[in-house]
Design an enzyme around this catalytic site. Structure first.
Site, PDB file in Angstrom:
ATOM      1  CB  VAL A  60       3.264  -2.056   5.956  1.00 21.23           C
ATOM      2  CG1 VAL A  60       3.134  -1.088   5.195  1.00 21.23           C
ATOM      3  CG2 VAL A  60       2.202  -1.860   7.212  1.00 21.23           C
ATOM      4  CE1 TYR A  61       2.941   0.192   0.904  1.00 21.85           C
ATOM      5  CE2 TYR A  61       3.897  -0.759  -1.215  1.00 21.85           C
ATOM      6  CZ  TYR A  61       3.786   0.018  -0.058  1.00 21.85           C
ATOM      7  OH  TYR A  61       4.577   1.407  -0.414  1.00 21.85           O
ATOM      8  CB  SER A  62      -2.668  -5.992   1.053  1.00 27.25           C
ATOM      9  OG  SER A  62      -3.016  -4.894   0.344  1.00 27.25           O
ATOM     10  CG  ASP A  63      -1.829  -8.324   7.581  1.00 24.29           C
ATOM     11  OD1 ASP A  63      -0.827  -8.114   8.280  1.00 24.29           O
ATOM     12  OD2 ASP A  63      -2.625  -9.327   7.840  1.00 24.29           O
ATOM     13  N   GLY A  64       0.968  -8.022   4.125  1.00 23.59           N
ATOM     14  CA  GLY A  64       2.120  -8.859   3.882  1.00 23.59           C
ATOM     15  C   GLY A  64       1.608  -9.746   2.410  1.00 23.59           C
TER      16      GLY A  64
END
Length: 322
Positions: A60-64
């Site tokens: 989920v970090y920075s949308d992958g």
């Protein structure tokens, strides 16, 4: 750098884990303060040069894009078998049904997406990012066990939850002969020590490694109380974690650091590394000095008196981070 076993496993990890939420495209996801690939790569290289072999990110970090940046840098700078690579599953990755959580469908889907973004055939440590109250724990633990047996995951871990939930998950796995969690990534630092009441004793008793997140309390332990930064103004989650009464602890860190002639971050991390239950704090690094301080903290020995002074001002907090 020092290296220790992760919990009761045979896996060696560096005493500092590089937290990679800092690395990702600023216009993707929830964190506008993240560093893109060009800015991230020198820091990842510096971590490797310092002997850090343990890297933690999440789908989920920075949308992958964190996984993409970290995966590419590690492929360019290190041998895969020298690295302990961790990522997480639970957060929502798309709108609509089955876009997040810990169902069998979500887990099986997200591990493949993470492996693609990371550019690897397996992750060393696959962690559930939070507890999922909407999925039976039996479904989650069996799915994770199947990933281990399929060779996509070497070990599994968990993150912030109540001790009864973690105990239930471990009991469920043991009862069915499934893979058990080997680590707990929890919210633990000088400003938030509620984990000492139940979770940390449980981990110690069961031989589970502890990987604290936010070991510097979102930077609050490294600067004067009330300092405004770009991150503090945009970190809505971080603003819910700490109390005004924590100021006295920050002031104590400041005093001891001044007496020692070292940065405040080193004192705060040295305290955490002193705790018997802690395997490796997960340290974020947006500047070279952040890594320098983390590595130096491994060798910084605090006296019993200093530790007592750091701990004395603590007051109970509401549960935060679950």
């Amino acid at each position: 750098m020092q290296y220790v076993k992760l919990g009761s496993t045979g896996l060696d990890v560096s005493r500092i884990c590089l937290g990679c939420m800092t690395y990702g495209l600023p216009d993707r996801g929830a964190h506008e303060w993240t560093l893109d690939a060009e800015a991230s790569r020198p820091l990842i290289r510096q971590a490797l040069d310092a002997g850090i072999t343990f890297f933690d990110t999440a789908n989920v970090y920075s949308d992958g894009t964190s996984e993409e940046i970290v995966g590419q840098a590690l492929r360019d700078f290190a041998r895969r078998d020298e690295i302990v690579l961790a990522t997480k599953v639970h957060g929502r990755m798309h709108t609509g049904p089955n876009g997040g959580g810990l169902s069998r469908k979500a887990i099986m889907t997200e591990i493949d997406h993470s492996l693609t973004r990371l550019g690897t055939d397996y992750v060393d440590l696959y962690q559930i990012h939070r507890w999922d109250p909407h999925t039976p724990i039996e479904e989650t633990m069996e799915a994770l066990h199947d990933l281990v047996k399929a060779g996509k995951v070497r070990y599994i871990g968990a993150s912030s939850m109540y001790a009864w939930q973690f105990s239930k998950a471990q009991y469920t796995a043991e009862r069915h002969g499934w893979t058990k969690f080997v680590s707990m990534q929890n919210h633990y630092n000088l400003l938030y020590r509620e984990e000492e009441r139940e979770m940390l004793p449980l981990c110690a008793d069961q031989g589970v490694g502890v990987l604290p997140w936010s070991p510097l309390a979102r930077g609050r332990l490294t600067r004067d109380w009330g300092t405004v930064t770009g991150r503090t103004t945009s970190d809505a989650f971080g603003s819910t974690l700490y109390l005004e009464s924590d100021r006295s602890i920050v002031e104590t860190v400041t005093r001891i650091a001044a007496e020692r002639g070292v940065p405040r971050a080193q004192v705060a991390l040295a305290w955490l590394l002193h705790q018997d239950t802690v395997t490796a704090p997960i340290v974020g690094a947006a500047k070279p000095q952040h890594l320098d301080d983390a590595v130096a903290a491994v060798e910084l020995e605090l006296s019993d008196k200093e530790i007592e002074q750091l701990q004395e001002p603590y007051t109970p907090h509401p549960v935060a981070g679950h």
